[in-house]
Design a protein around this motif. Structure first.
Motif, PDB file in Angstrom:
ATOM      1  N   LEU A   6       6.751   3.245   8.039  1.00  0.00           N
ATOM      2  CA  LEU A   6       8.031   2.767   7.531  1.00  0.00           C
ATOM      3  C   LEU A   6       8.025   1.241   7.577  1.00  0.00           C
ATOM      4  N   LEU A   7       8.614   0.628   6.566  1.00  0.00           N
ATOM      5  CA  LEU A   7       8.737  -0.832   6.557  1.00  0.00           C
ATOM      6  C   LEU A   7       9.933  -1.223   7.415  1.00  0.00           C
ATOM      7  N   ALA A  46       9.045  -9.383  -4.968  1.00  0.00           N
ATOM      8  CA  ALA A  46      10.095  -9.105  -5.947  1.00  0.00           C
ATOM      9  C   ALA A  46      10.370  -7.623  -6.112  1.00  0.00           C
ATOM     10  N   GLY A  47       9.341  -6.788  -5.932  1.00  0.00           N
ATOM     11  CA  GLY A  47       9.484  -5.361  -6.156  1.00  0.00           C
ATOM     12  C   GLY A  47       9.754  -4.576  -4.889  1.00  0.00           C
ATOM     13  N   PRO A  48       9.792  -3.251  -5.006  1.00  0.00           N
ATOM     14  CA  PRO A  48      10.062  -2.393  -3.853  1.00  0.00           C
ATOM     15  C   PRO A  48       8.836  -2.206  -2.965  1.00  0.00           C
ATOM     16  N   ALA A  49       9.026  -1.484  -1.865  1.00  0.00           N
ATOM     17  CA  ALA A  49       7.917  -1.235  -0.939  1.00  0.00           C
ATOM     18  C   ALA A  49       6.875  -0.312  -1.546  1.00  0.00           C
ATOM     19  N   GLY A  50       7.290   0.671  -2.335  1.00  0.00           N
ATOM     20  CA  GLY A  50       6.338   1.551  -3.003  1.00  0.00           C
ATOM     21  C   GLY A  50       5.530   2.429  -2.068  1.00  0.00           C
ATOM     22  N   ILE A  51       6.053   2.708  -0.892  1.00  0.00           N
ATOM     23  CA  ILE A  51       5.318   3.511   0.092  1.00  0.00           C
ATOM     24  C   ILE A  51       5.629   4.988  -0.120  1.00  0.00           C
ATOM     25  N   GLY A  52       4.583   5.820  -0.160  1.00  0.00           N
ATOM     26  CA  GLY A  52       4.763   7.246  -0.331  1.00  0.00           C
ATOM     27  C   GLY A  52       5.065   7.659  -1.752  1.00  0.00           C
ATOM     28  N   VAL A  53       4.702   6.819  -2.733  1.00  0.00           N
ATOM     29  CA  VAL A  53       4.929   7.128  -4.145  1.00  0.00           C
ATOM     30  C   VAL A  53       3.684   7.793  -4.713  1.00  0.00           C
ATOM     31  N   ALA A  54       3.823   9.008  -5.232  1.00  0.00           N
ATOM     32  CA  ALA A  54       2.664   9.784  -5.674  1.00  0.00           C
ATOM     33  C   ALA A  54       1.885   9.077  -6.783  1.00  0.00           C
ATOM     34  N   ASP A  55       2.577   8.446  -7.733  1.00  0.00           N
ATOM     35  CA  ASP A  55       1.877   7.783  -8.828  1.00  0.00           C
ATOM     36  C   ASP A  55       1.043   6.600  -8.337  1.00  0.00           C
ATOM     37  N   SER A  98      -0.586  -5.990  -7.965  1.00  0.00           N
ATOM     38  CA  SER A  98      -1.404  -5.209  -8.898  1.00  0.00           C
ATOM     39  C   SER A  98      -2.431  -4.341  -8.191  1.00  0.00           C
ATOM     40  N   SER A  99      -2.735  -4.627  -6.921  1.00  0.00           N
ATOM     41  CA  SER A  99      -3.648  -3.750  -6.186  1.00  0.00           C
ATOM     42  C   SER A  99      -3.026  -2.378  -5.960  1.00  0.00           C
ATOM     43  N   ALA A 100      -1.703  -2.268  -6.104  1.00  0.00           N
ATOM     44  CA  ALA A 100      -1.003  -0.987  -5.959  1.00  0.00           C
ATOM     45  C   ALA A 100      -0.807  -0.281  -7.284  1.00  0.00           C
ATOM     46  N   PHE A 205      -6.332   2.744  -1.898  1.00  0.00           N
ATOM     47  CA  PHE A 205      -6.333   1.880  -0.721  1.00  0.00           C
ATOM     48  C   PHE A 205      -5.989   0.466  -1.183  1.00  0.00           C
ATOM     49  N   SER A 206      -4.699   0.209  -1.327  1.00  0.00           N
ATOM     50  CA  SER A 206      -4.222  -1.060  -1.865  1.00  0.00           C
ATOM     51  C   SER A 206      -4.291  -2.161  -0.815  1.00  0.00           C
ATOM     52  N   SER A 207      -4.027  -3.395  -1.247  1.00  0.00           N
ATOM     53  CA  SER A 207      -3.952  -4.509  -0.304  1.00  0.00           C
ATOM     54  C   SER A 207      -2.795  -4.337   0.672  1.00  0.00           C
ATOM     55  N   ALA A 208      -1.712  -3.723   0.213  1.00  0.00           N
ATOM     56  CA  ALA A 208      -0.602  -3.459   1.125  1.00  0.00           C
ATOM     57  C   ALA A 208      -1.051  -2.521   2.243  1.00  0.00           C
ATOM     58  N   ARG A 209      -1.757  -1.466   1.866  1.00  0.00           N
ATOM     59  CA  ARG A 209      -2.220  -0.497   2.870  1.00  0.00           C
ATOM     60  C   ARG A 209      -3.243  -1.120   3.821  1.00  0.00           C
ATOM     61  N   GLY A 210      -4.162  -1.920   3.291  1.00  0.00           N
ATOM     62  CA  GLY A 210      -5.225  -2.465   4.125  1.00  0.00           C
ATOM     63  C   GLY A 210      -4.806  -3.653   4.967  1.00  0.00           C
ATOM     64  N   TYR A 211      -4.050  -4.576   4.371  1.00  0.00           N
ATOM     65  CA  TYR A 211      -3.700  -5.818   5.063  1.00  0.00           C
ATOM     66  C   TYR A 211      -2.335  -5.777   5.747  1.00  0.00           C
ATOM     67  N   LEU A 212      -1.360  -5.112   5.131  1.00  0.00           N
ATOM     68  CA  LEU A 212       0.019  -5.237   5.607  1.00  0.00           C
ATOM     69  C   LEU A 212       0.479  -4.082   6.479  1.00  0.00           C
ATOM     70  N   TRP A 213       0.171  -2.854   6.078  1.00  0.00           N
ATOM     71  CA  TRP A 213       0.651  -1.720   6.862  1.00  0.00           C
ATOM     72  C   TRP A 213       0.307  -1.832   8.349  1.00  0.00           C
ATOM     73  N   PRO A 214      -0.927  -2.247   8.710  1.00  0.00           N
ATOM     74  CA  PRO A 214      -1.263  -2.277  10.138  1.00  0.00           C
ATOM     75  C   PRO A 214      -0.464  -3.290  10.951  1.00  0.00           C
ATOM     76  N   VAL A 215       0.222  -4.247  10.296  1.00  0.00           N
ATOM     77  CA  VAL A 215       0.949  -5.265  11.062  1.00  0.00           C
ATOM     78  C   VAL A 215       2.453  -5.234  10.796  1.00  0.00           C
ATOM     79  N   PHE A 216       2.935  -4.149  10.199  1.00  0.00           N
ATOM     80  CA  PHE A 216       4.376  -4.038   9.954  1.00  0.00           C
ATOM     81  C   PHE A 216       5.197  -4.227  11.230  1.00  0.00           C
ATOM     82  N   GLU A 217       4.702  -3.737  12.347  1.00  0.00           N
ATOM     83  CA  GLU A 217       5.488  -3.763  13.578  1.00  0.00           C
ATOM     84  C   GLU A 217       5.399  -5.092  14.322  1.00  0.00           C
ATOM     85  N   ARG A 218       4.553  -6.002  13.863  1.00  0.00           N
ATOM     86  CA  ARG A 218       4.461  -7.304  14.530  1.00  0.00           C
ATOM     87  C   ARG A 218       5.778  -8.064  14.367  1.00  0.00           C
ATOM     88  N   GLU A 219       6.269  -8.599  15.461  1.00  0.00           N
ATOM     89  CA  GLU A 219       7.542  -9.310  15.426  1.00  0.00           C
ATOM     90  C   GLU A 219       7.464 -10.606  14.631  1.00  0.00           C
TER      91      GLU A 219
END
Length: 535
Positions: A6-7, A46-55, A98-100, A205-219
């Motif tokens: 979750l974001l 500018a756009g949404p999180a796009g997490i869990g979107v099948a397309d 665009s990686s997503a 395996f987008s840039s969001a998944r590789g670079y950002l998801w693992p650090v979402f919880e960082r303060e």
């Protein structure tokens, strides 16, 4: 596979150490490295999180994202060189950029591509300089070697069960004299072989998944989605922050150390011009006051022209789509004396055509296609604002086919693809021509190329780096003449490389972080807002 994260929802602060605008290939990379170093970072998307979107997650469904709510919906302007057609240029408007939304291909081109960057003034960007950063991006399924990296943020795999049509492309190319290439991300990208994908376990395996998801919880990371940037805050000769819409309200947030633009080859020059940074004549014609004259903003637009595509009738049903609908690729020289491969082809497990070509041909029934394009294109274009409002239209003109040599190389590329179907490799698949409906002579081939010309989605170069007066950023990715402002996306590329631009843009993001952090390695980051030291 674990469920997607979750974001976190965090309240916005008045200021951060760094603000990164745009979360695509370059933006995700620079954000992660700054966060890892302990900087307090606001990432604006500018756009949404796009997490869990099948397309987004399903590699076979990526084409459904074109013109969807995850796409900016940009168009290349009509040109008589392409029969007056408007050509769509998809750009991701979602976390990961665009990686997503792209076709997930991971290629860095030929080593000579980056030596060419240095030759035109991008000092310190030779292949020897950038290779460590490419390797640092990668978690390559084949493991680490002198050319490839392992353990990096982005997983890279090949299709474990390729479709037989893509395999026929590889075998057919070998019959026509193109060598096999075991790894086109190695010493040379010429040849035919399996494609490298940002796919893992059958999922993108987008840039969001590789670079950002693992650090979402960082303060020290705040991510603001659905927050389009509208203007940069400029105080004299320094960028001090960003104005953007957040939950429908205009917000201005300050950056103590700097702002990094990573909106891509269309979004970054657009925001600069809206902020009064660009060619004074162009800005003045729109009533935009010039804050800083940089006439190179929006110039030097480059993209790879694609013939979309050469379609053939299949002898039998193709079956379910595997992977991203492709699976292999071939790079070859249209003339034997060339220093490196200049043409590229890829398979499509179904029909593929521009709207005009589809309307002119029968693509019903069992049809497969091969896209052919030019990887060493010479044509250069431009991007211009057509209004001063944040949502004003733009003229985006790549000038496809403006150079006669580009047309000549594409004729050779189409001829090569036509010849593939005469090889033994396609004996069990080729049942006749579909679009075009027959083999063409040279004049007819030119007409077909103009009607079928499209894009590989590789827009770049509109804020190119260098040391001359038309360069927008210097060789350390700092905007020339404005302190506290850097660019970390494909807009800085001076000469388009012979590959998809996702990998080079990621490398650029990695280097941007190093440039930003280098002077602060033994100092305090965010002197105005933070006290802890960097590792």
């Amino acid at each position: 596979m674990p469920p997607p994260p979750l974001l976190p929802s965090r309240s916005l602060k008045r200021g951060y150490d760094y603000i990164v605008v745009g979360s695509g290939s370059g933006g995700a990379a620079v954000t992660r490295r700054l966060v890892d170093a302990g900087a307090d970072v606001l990432l604006i998307e500018a756009g949404p999180a796009g997490i869990g979107v099948a397309d987004i997650d399903d590699p076979a469904r990526w084409t459904a994202l074109i013109r969807s709510g995850f796409d900016w919906g940009y168009d290349y302007a009509p040109s008589p060189l392409v029969d007056g057609r408007t050509i769509g240029i998809p750009r991701g408007r979602v976390l990961g950029g665009s990686s997503a939304t792209n076709a997930m291909l991971w290629y860095r081109g030929h080593p000579a591509d980056y030596d060419a960057w240095e030759a035109v003034g991008a000092i310190g960007w030779s292949f020897a300089d950038v290779l460590p950063y490419f390797r640092g991006c990668e978690d390559w399924q084949g493991g680490e070697n002198a050319w490839r990296g392992a353990g990096g943020p982005l997983r890279i795999e090949r299709d474990p069960d390729p479709h037989p049509v893509p395999l026929a492309l590889v075998e057919g190319a070998r019959e026509l004299g193109v060598p096999a290439v075991d790894d086109a991300n190695g010493a040379d990208n010429e040849g035919a072989g399996l494609a490298d994908f940002n796919i893992s376990g059958g999922s993108r395996f987008s840039s969001a998944r590789g670079y950002l998801w693992p650090v979402f919880e960082r303060e020290n990371l705040t991510v603001a989605v659905n927050s389009p940037a509208v203007e940069l805050g400029i105080d004299g000769r320094r960028c001090i922050g960003v104005k953007y819409l957040h939950e429908g309200t205009l917000v201005e947030t300050r950056a103590a150390e700097g702002v990094v633009l990573a909106l891509g080859a269309i979004g970054t020059p657009r925001l600069l011009m809206l902020s009064g940074i660009g060619d004074p004549a162009d800005l003045g014609s729109l009533g935009i006051a010039t804050r800083h004259a940089l006439p190179g903003v929006g110039r030097n637009l480059q993209d790879h022209p694609l013939v979309q595509a050469i379609n053939f009738r299949a002898k039998r049903p193709l079956g379910p789509v595997r992977g991203n609908g492709g699976g292999t690729m071939v790079n070859w020289k249209t003339q034997a004396g060339l220093a490196q491969a200049n043409a590229h082809a890829f398979p499509v497990q179904g029909p593929s055509a521009t709207a005009e070509a589809a309307a002119a041909h029968d693509l019903s029934g069992d049809v497969f296609a091969i896209g052919a394009g030019l990887m060493r294109s010479r044509s250069r274009g431009h991007l211009r604002l057509l209004g001063a409002e944040p949502d004003a239209p733009m003229e985006i003109q790549p000038n496809f086919l403006a150079e006669p040599e580009d047309v000549a190389d594409l004729i050779d590329a189409v001829d090569f693809v036509m010849a593939l179907t005469g090889t033994a490799a396609f004996r069990d698949w080729f049942a006749g021509h579909a679009a075009p409906a027959r083999r063409l002579d040279r004049r007819e081939t030119v007409a077909f190329i103009r009607s079928a010309c499209s894009t590989f989605f590789h827009a770049c170069g509109t804020c190119r780096m260098g040391e001359d007066e038309l360069a927008v950023v210097d060789s350390r990715l700092a905007l020339r003449g404005i302190d506290g402002l850097h660019v970390a996306d494909a807009s800085v590329i001076p000469v388009i490389p012979t590959c998809n631009t996702h990998a080079p843009a990621t490398m650029i993001g990695e280097r941007a972080a190093d440039f930003l952090l280098e002077p602060a390695r033994n100092l305090h980051v965010g002197r105005r807002t933070r006290t802890e030291e960097l590792p």
